[in-house]
Design a protein around this motif. Sequence first.
Motif, PDB file in Angstrom:
ATOM      1  N   ASP A 135     -38.767  13.951 -57.498  1.00 17.44           N
ATOM      2  CA  ASP A 135     -39.431  15.241 -57.363  1.00 17.44           C
ATOM      3  C   ASP A 135     -39.946  15.698 -58.721  1.00 17.44           C
ATOM      4  O   ASP A 135     -39.486  15.235 -59.773  1.00 17.44           O
ATOM      5  CB  ASP A 135     -38.472  16.274 -56.775  1.00 17.44           C
ATOM      6  CG  ASP A 135     -39.205  17.469 -56.181  1.00 17.44           C
ATOM      7  OD1 ASP A 135     -40.445  17.418 -56.094  1.00 17.44           O
ATOM      8  OD2 ASP A 135     -38.543  18.450 -55.812  1.00 17.44           O
ATOM      9  N   SER A 136     -40.903  16.621 -58.691  1.00 18.58           N
ATOM     10  CA  SER A 136     -41.422  17.187 -59.943  1.00 18.58           C
ATOM     11  C   SER A 136     -40.485  18.295 -60.411  1.00 18.58           C
ATOM     12  O   SER A 136     -39.752  18.880 -59.612  1.00 18.58           O
ATOM     13  CB  SER A 136     -42.828  17.736 -59.720  1.00 18.58           C
ATOM     14  OG  SER A 136     -42.831  18.684 -58.680  1.00 18.58           O
ATOM     15  N   GLU A 138     -38.839  21.759 -61.293  1.00 16.22           N
ATOM     16  CA  GLU A 138     -39.012  23.088 -60.716  1.00 16.22           C
ATOM     17  C   GLU A 138     -39.117  24.146 -61.815  1.00 16.22           C
ATOM     18  O   GLU A 138     -38.359  24.128 -62.782  1.00 16.22           O
ATOM     19  CB  GLU A 138     -37.825  23.424 -59.799  1.00 16.22           C
ATOM     20  CG  GLU A 138     -37.796  22.617 -58.512  1.00 16.22           C
ATOM     21  CD  GLU A 138     -36.777  23.155 -57.539  1.00 16.22           C
ATOM     22  OE1 GLU A 138     -36.600  24.383 -57.494  1.00 16.22           O
ATOM     23  OE2 GLU A 138     -36.145  22.348 -56.840  1.00 16.22           O
ATOM     24  N   ASP A 139     -40.054  25.050 -61.603  1.00 10.56           N
ATOM     25  CA  ASP A 139     -40.182  26.234 -62.463  1.00 10.56           C
ATOM     26  C   ASP A 139     -40.196  25.894 -63.954  1.00 10.56           C
ATOM     27  O   ASP A 139     -39.592  26.583 -64.777  1.00 10.56           O
ATOM     28  CB  ASP A 139     -39.039  27.219 -62.182  1.00 10.56           C
ATOM     29  CG  ASP A 139     -39.003  27.621 -60.729  1.00 10.56           C
ATOM     30  OD1 ASP A 139     -40.084  27.656 -60.101  1.00 10.56           O
ATOM     31  OD2 ASP A 139     -37.904  27.894 -60.210  1.00 10.56           O
ATOM     32  N   CYS A 204     -43.176  33.274 -57.712  1.00  7.71           N
ATOM     33  CA  CYS A 204     -42.040  32.347 -57.821  1.00  7.71           C
ATOM     34  C   CYS A 204     -42.308  31.225 -58.815  1.00  7.71           C
ATOM     35  O   CYS A 204     -41.658  30.183 -58.768  1.00  7.71           O
ATOM     36  CB  CYS A 204     -41.688  31.776 -56.451  1.00  7.71           C
ATOM     37  SG  CYS A 204     -43.015  30.844 -55.649  1.00  7.71           S
ATOM     38  N   ARG A 207     -44.693  26.635 -58.808  1.00 11.05           N
ATOM     39  CA  ARG A 207     -44.867  26.114 -57.450  1.00 11.05           C
ATOM     40  C   ARG A 207     -45.631  27.099 -56.573  1.00 11.05           C
ATOM     41  O   ARG A 207     -46.401  26.697 -55.714  1.00 11.05           O
ATOM     42  CB  ARG A 207     -43.513  25.784 -56.832  1.00 11.05           C
ATOM     43  CG  ARG A 207     -42.872  24.562 -57.447  1.00 11.05           C
ATOM     44  CD  ARG A 207     -41.963  23.845 -56.490  1.00 11.05           C
ATOM     45  NE  ARG A 207     -41.495  22.595 -57.061  1.00 11.05           N
ATOM     46  CZ  ARG A 207     -40.776  21.699 -56.399  1.00 11.05           C
ATOM     47  NH1 ARG A 207     -40.454  21.916 -55.145  1.00 11.05           N
ATOM     48  NH2 ARG A 207     -40.394  20.587 -56.984  1.00 11.05           N
ATOM     49  N   ILE A 374     -37.755  21.322 -49.428  1.00 12.08           N
ATOM     50  CA  ILE A 374     -38.588  21.543 -50.608  1.00 12.08           C
ATOM     51  C   ILE A 374     -39.786  22.390 -50.214  1.00 12.08           C
ATOM     52  O   ILE A 374     -40.412  22.168 -49.179  1.00 12.08           O
ATOM     53  CB  ILE A 374     -39.072  20.195 -51.197  1.00 12.08           C
ATOM     54  CG1 ILE A 374     -37.875  19.335 -51.621  1.00 12.08           C
ATOM     55  CG2 ILE A 374     -40.010  20.416 -52.370  1.00 12.08           C
ATOM     56  CD1 ILE A 374     -38.268  17.926 -52.046  1.00 12.08           C
TER      57      ILE A 374
END
Length: 628
Positions: A135-136, A138-139, A204, A207, A374
């Motif tokens: 996965d890439s 997050e945040d 958020c 993303r 996700i």
Amino acid sequence: MQGQIMARFQILALMFAMAVSSAWGDFHVEENSLRVTSPDSLQGKYESAIGNFGVPQYGGTLAGTVVYSKDQPKACEAFQDKPFKPSESSGRLPVIALVDRGDCYFAMKVYNAQQAGAAAVLVADDRKESLLTMDSPEDDASAAKYVENITIPSALITKDFADKVKDALEQKELVNMNLDWRESLPHPDERVEYEFWTNSNDECGPRCNVQIDFVKSFKGVAQILEQGHYTLFTPHYITWYCPRAFIESKQCKAQCINNGRYCAPDPEQNFDIGYDGKQVVTENLRQLCVFRVATMKKRPWVWWDYVTDFQIRCPMKEKKYGPTCAEQVITSLSLDPSDVRDCMGDLEADKENPILQGEQEAQVGKGDRGDVTILPTIVINQRQYRGKLDKAAVTKAICSGFKETTDPPVCLSEAVETNECLTNNGGCWAKGNVTACKDTFRGRVCECPLVEGVQFHGDGYSLCQANGPGHCKIENGGCWEETQGGQRYSACQDSSDGCKCPEGFTGDGLDDDSGCADIDECTEKTRCQCPECQCKNTWGSYDCQCSSGLLYIHEHDICISKKLGGSKVGWAVSFIVLLSMVVLLVGGYVIYKYRLRSYMDSEIRAIMAQYMPLDSQNEVQSHLQEDA
């Protein structure tokens, strides 16, 4: 202190969500086919898990040679040169970079390899375990800058397989392989069903920004597909519920509706400022109801207009996020806000909301589709899409879900795929403007066409023949035809299917090199063979002349005297006509005399019956009845 409480609650909520997921379903790792073609010792198919970033080549393939950089095996730093650029040593094939797992984000490894010339990246796992989805980050604002620029596919491979590849490379062997995404997504029929799991929260982080940009750019394609009935689209929103022990807590009341049953995270992760999760889950529900109301109006594509307009007109940062602005958008799209409110129901009631309850149930994986954990997530034909949330990439993925030859026009545009039929008809059969080449998203298909109600039959590569009434009007049915000196001959007949050379020609009748060749009746001695005949071949026929003033009879292939033949024929015809007339006259006279005599006899008997008794009166009575 507030932040610590929030963090604890989020961890607790996450653990609870994971517990629910483990009990009800599993996260599904999407795979593509990886087949080693050389060396012989490694030939075969292996497992690989598609990365959740970059651009997997859904519907396509990639053949390349593997290169492993010993200097920077983990690819966590930018390469000084371009070790993965195609070269003479690799046969100019695209290079598939092999890098090791560890020390940095998966996405960073892939980006660095891409910058160094790689066409694809395989990440070697560093432990023996089941494959997982890369996965890439997050945040992570810094990571977002390079993640969005990754344009190549990537996949994770097992440690055992990676070690075998490394050993082969160490032995100076050339390792070639094919990466195949054609079966990564099911493509059973002419309609694609897909889901988009999203969120109305626009604060958020990276993303959320990706989701907003995607919806804006993809809206046009989505609406074209939906309006043409090529797809069946459904939006979804992830929610969770608050553990019963925390229902009365400040956190649950701020983030949940319907007494803790449906919750969303606090946008700012701070209960004292900005918007609450309760407002987010309420807007999520409103967007679901906009879709339902629009679908009832037979305009499901309006959802894309609403979501796009809401993001523009009602953003959180301008303090416009909420029901007032939302209903203005709904009204502008010719929908009734009261219909949407009725759909949403009572958000304060201590009972289940059927729509949000359905969303929670839909999160759990069924069949080949794993749990949705996700955000954002796209599910195509019940299989989760892996890769960059990008208009072109997602369009290609959706297009790979159509059955061959049923692709909508948007999937056959130059921006999406290459039309192989434009070059040499894709190697398929062709005659004039009629071709067996059909362009599809996965590549061309050689299939004999249906033209103006006439079906062609054949293998599609070297032969297609038209069958049925009217087939000769379409490229002469694929049969041979030729005109010379104003005379046209054809091997196609509307009265029968297939091709057959006309009389005077030989061959298979097809429109190819053999076609139909003229028969030399003179050389073959099939015509004009009488002693007095002089034969001359013509195209499609022959010319036969008779010597000594004789007349050639074509039907019998003989020569006869013109005078004798004419006298005999004339006298014969005259005699037959005269004889026929005599027979008719004699026959008519005999019939007339017979009927006259019968009538006279009947009259005489009737008169005599009046003056003398007769043995029988039957005939008299009959005669009298006739007179009456």
